[in-house]
Design an enzyme around this catalytic site. Structure first.
Site, PDB file in Angstrom:
ATOM      1  N   GLU A   1       0.829  -1.218   0.000  1.00 29.07           N
ATOM      2  CA  GLU A   1       0.000   0.000   0.000  1.00 29.07           C
ATOM      3  C   GLU A   1       0.859   1.261   0.000  1.00 29.07           C
ATOM      4  O   GLU A   1       2.075   1.214   0.267  1.00 29.07           O
ATOM      5  CB  GLU A   1      -0.953   0.006   1.203  1.00 29.07           C
ATOM      6  CG  GLU A   1      -0.257   0.061   2.554  1.00 29.07           C
ATOM      7  CD  GLU A   1      -1.124   0.684   3.639  1.00 29.07           C
ATOM      8  OE1 GLU A   1      -1.628   1.810   3.438  1.00 29.07           O
ATOM      9  OE2 GLU A   1      -1.287   0.047   4.698  1.00 29.07           O
TER      10      GLU A   1
ATOM     11  N   LYS B   1      -5.569  10.806   0.859  1.00 24.97           N
ATOM     12  CA  LYS B   1      -5.644   9.430   1.360  1.00 24.97           C
ATOM     13  C   LYS B   1      -6.886   8.818   0.717  1.00 24.97           C
ATOM     14  O   LYS B   1      -8.006   9.270   0.952  1.00 24.97           O
ATOM     15  CB  LYS B   1      -5.771   9.490   2.883  1.00 24.97           C
ATOM     16  CG  LYS B   1      -5.993   8.160   3.557  1.00 24.97           C
ATOM     17  CD  LYS B   1      -6.167   8.366   5.068  1.00 24.97           C
ATOM     18  CE  LYS B   1      -6.906   7.202   5.689  1.00 24.97           C
ATOM     19  NZ  LYS B   1      -7.484   7.541   6.989  1.00 24.97           N
TER      20      LYS B   1
ATOM     21  N   LYS C   1      -3.361  -1.630  15.851  1.00 21.67           N
ATOM     22  CA  LYS C   1      -2.965  -0.845  17.028  1.00 21.67           C
ATOM     23  C   LYS C   1      -4.145  -0.687  17.963  1.00 21.67           C
ATOM     24  O   LYS C   1      -5.294  -0.635  17.517  1.00 21.67           O
ATOM     25  CB  LYS C   1      -2.538   0.560  16.586  1.00 21.67           C
ATOM     26  CG  LYS C   1      -1.322   0.578  15.716  1.00 21.67           C
ATOM     27  CD  LYS C   1      -0.823   2.012  15.603  1.00 21.67           C
ATOM     28  CE  LYS C   1       0.483   2.042  14.867  1.00 21.67           C
ATOM     29  NZ  LYS C   1       0.325   2.123  13.424  1.00 21.67           N
TER      30      LYS C   1
HETATM   31  N1  PSU Z   1      -2.988   1.757  10.765  1.00 26.08           N
HETATM   32  C1  PSU Z   1      -1.654   1.727  10.918  1.00 26.08           C
HETATM   33  N2  PSU Z   1      -0.862   2.243   9.936  1.00 26.08           N
HETATM   34  C2  PSU Z   1      -1.393   2.777   8.783  1.00 26.08           C
HETATM   35  C3  PSU Z   1      -2.814   2.780   8.622  1.00 26.08           C
HETATM   36  C4  PSU Z   1      -3.563   2.275   9.640  1.00 26.08           C
HETATM   37  O1  PSU Z   1      -1.174   1.251  11.929  1.00 26.08           O
HETATM   38  O2  PSU Z   1      -0.642   3.243   7.920  1.00 26.08           O
HETATM   39  C5  PSU Z   1      -3.407   3.324   7.359  1.00 26.08           C
HETATM   40  C6  PSU Z   1      -3.668   2.177   6.356  1.00 26.08           C
HETATM   41  O3  PSU Z   1      -3.522   2.692   5.049  1.00 26.08           O
HETATM   42  C7  PSU Z   1      -5.116   1.838   6.610  1.00 26.08           C
HETATM   43  C8  PSU Z   1      -5.691   3.203   6.888  1.00 26.08           C
HETATM   44  O4  PSU Z   1      -5.760   1.205   5.531  1.00 26.08           O
HETATM   45  O5  PSU Z   1      -4.700   3.873   7.642  1.00 26.08           O
HETATM   46  C9  PSU Z   1      -7.001   3.131   7.633  1.00 26.08           C
HETATM   47  O6  PSU Z   1      -7.543   4.409   7.707  1.00 26.08           O
HETATM   48  P1  PSU Z   1      -9.007   4.607   8.304  1.00 26.08           P
HETATM   49  O7  PSU Z   1      -8.904   4.238   9.748  1.00 26.08           O
HETATM   50  O8  PSU Z   1      -9.291   6.065   8.091  1.00 26.08           O
HETATM   51  O9  PSU Z   1      -9.903   3.704   7.527  1.00 26.08           O
END
Ligand code: PSU
Ligand code: MN
Length: 303
Positions: A25, A87, A160
């Site tokens: 990604e 993003k 996390k």
């Molecule tokens: N969690 C992490 N590192 C990351 C992301 C999430 O520990 O880099 C990034 C990934 O690209 C994931 C996105 O798909 O954030 C999720 O964002 P949201 O919670 O807004 O869906």
């Protein structure tokens, strides 16, 4: 082929020849780590995938084109742009593509574009999930919905505890997504090897992972599969100090009224600020570890 998609020549040749390819990604590059460590990590991850017998395909949207496989200069560009690049989750694709804009792909859009390109295995750091307090905010990452509907294996280090890990597992169960622990019965919590939550299955070899994925595809099931690979012991962090950093970051996000797609990037940046870069070193190592396992699994899948 999908008319919006560009597959890099090396990736296209590998897919054509039935060789293994691993998707990566790009939100982790633009929003997940600071420059220049983000670019150095992205390039090193590609090298690890090659060293383990597969071809890397970093995925992003460049000039409105869905790219499976980036050139080095494109990775550098996204790394330097950082938060200036959009993003891109599933709901962002139509407007970004129509405008000819750039977008960094989250787990969601990386799974989508990997699947369009015919790539089955994807390595990253952590996935999005059900946020703490989701019972009032309804903040649930689109990553979970994508895992429910797109048949790609995602290799991560768990999630996390900025998330509610228990609710995240419940959601994945509802959606029929297998959650597999690699060499563990416990869901890893990204910076640490344990979370107190159990995974559905423990699997100990890349061959076994490949066999489970092949069975899922063979039965025509459309779900993705989540492989959670614990951070190597020597890089894992002290649970109490990382938990304190996460709690402080979550409290500050709430106080500042951070919402929607800003939430995860805000929390990630805060945690790395509070832990003074210690967490960044761990983050890099766990991504390397996941890239290795994903490449080995992709190779096993091709046999
Ligand atoms: N969690 C992490 N590192 C990351 C992301 C999430 O520990 O880099 C990034 C990934 O690209 C994931 C996105 O798909 O954030 C999720 O964002 P949201 O919670 O807004 O869906
Ligand atoms: Mn969200």
């Amino acid at each position: 082929m999908n008319k919006y998609l560009d597959i890099a020549p090396e990736v296209a040749a590998a897919l054509e020849a039935g060789k293994s390819v691993v998707a990566l990604e790009s939100t982790i590059i633009s929003h997940g780590m600071p420059y220049p460590q983000n670019v150095e990590t992205a390039l090193a991850v590609e090298q690890i995938i090659r060293d383990n017998g597969a071809v890397p395909a970093t995925i992003a949207i460049i000039g409105g084109r869905l790219k499976a496989g980036l050139r080095r200069d494109e990775i550098e560009y996204l790394g330097k742009q950082g938060h200036a690049v959009a993003k891109a989750s599933r709901r962002d694709l139509p407007v970004l593509v129509a405008r000819g804009a750039d977008g960094a792909c989250t787990v969601t859009t990386t799974m989508m574009i990997a699947h369009m390109a015919g790539i089955s295995v994807f390595a990253t750091g952590g996935i999005g999930g059900v946020h703490r307090g989701a019972e009032t905010t309804m903040d649930i990452s689109a990553d979970l919905e994508e895992l429910a509907q797109t048949p790609v294996m995602v290799v991560c280090a768990g999630a996390k505890s900025i998330l509610d890990l228990g609710l995240t597992l419940e959601y994945l169960e509802t959606k029929g997504v297998p959650v597999i622990g690699y060499g563990t019965e416990e869901l890893p919590a990204f910076y640490t090897r344990s979370s107190g939550f159990r995974v559905d299955y423990r699997v100990d070899t890349p061959e076994e992972l490949a066999a489970a994925f092949a069975a899922q595809r063979g039965m025509g099931l459309k779900n993705g599969m989540l492989v959670t690979n614990p951070i190597p012991e020597e890089y894992s962090m002290d649970k109490a100090s990382i938990d304190a950093a996460i709690d402080a970051a979550v409290a500050e996000a709430e106080e500042k009224g951070i919402r929607g797609k800003q939430t995860t990037p805000f929390l990630l940046a805060k945690i790395s600020e509070i832990t003074g870069g210690n967490s960044l070193a761990s983050n890099i190592q766990l991504v390397f570890n996941n890239a290795r396992l994903a490449a080995q699994t992709a190779v096993a899948l091709c046999k």
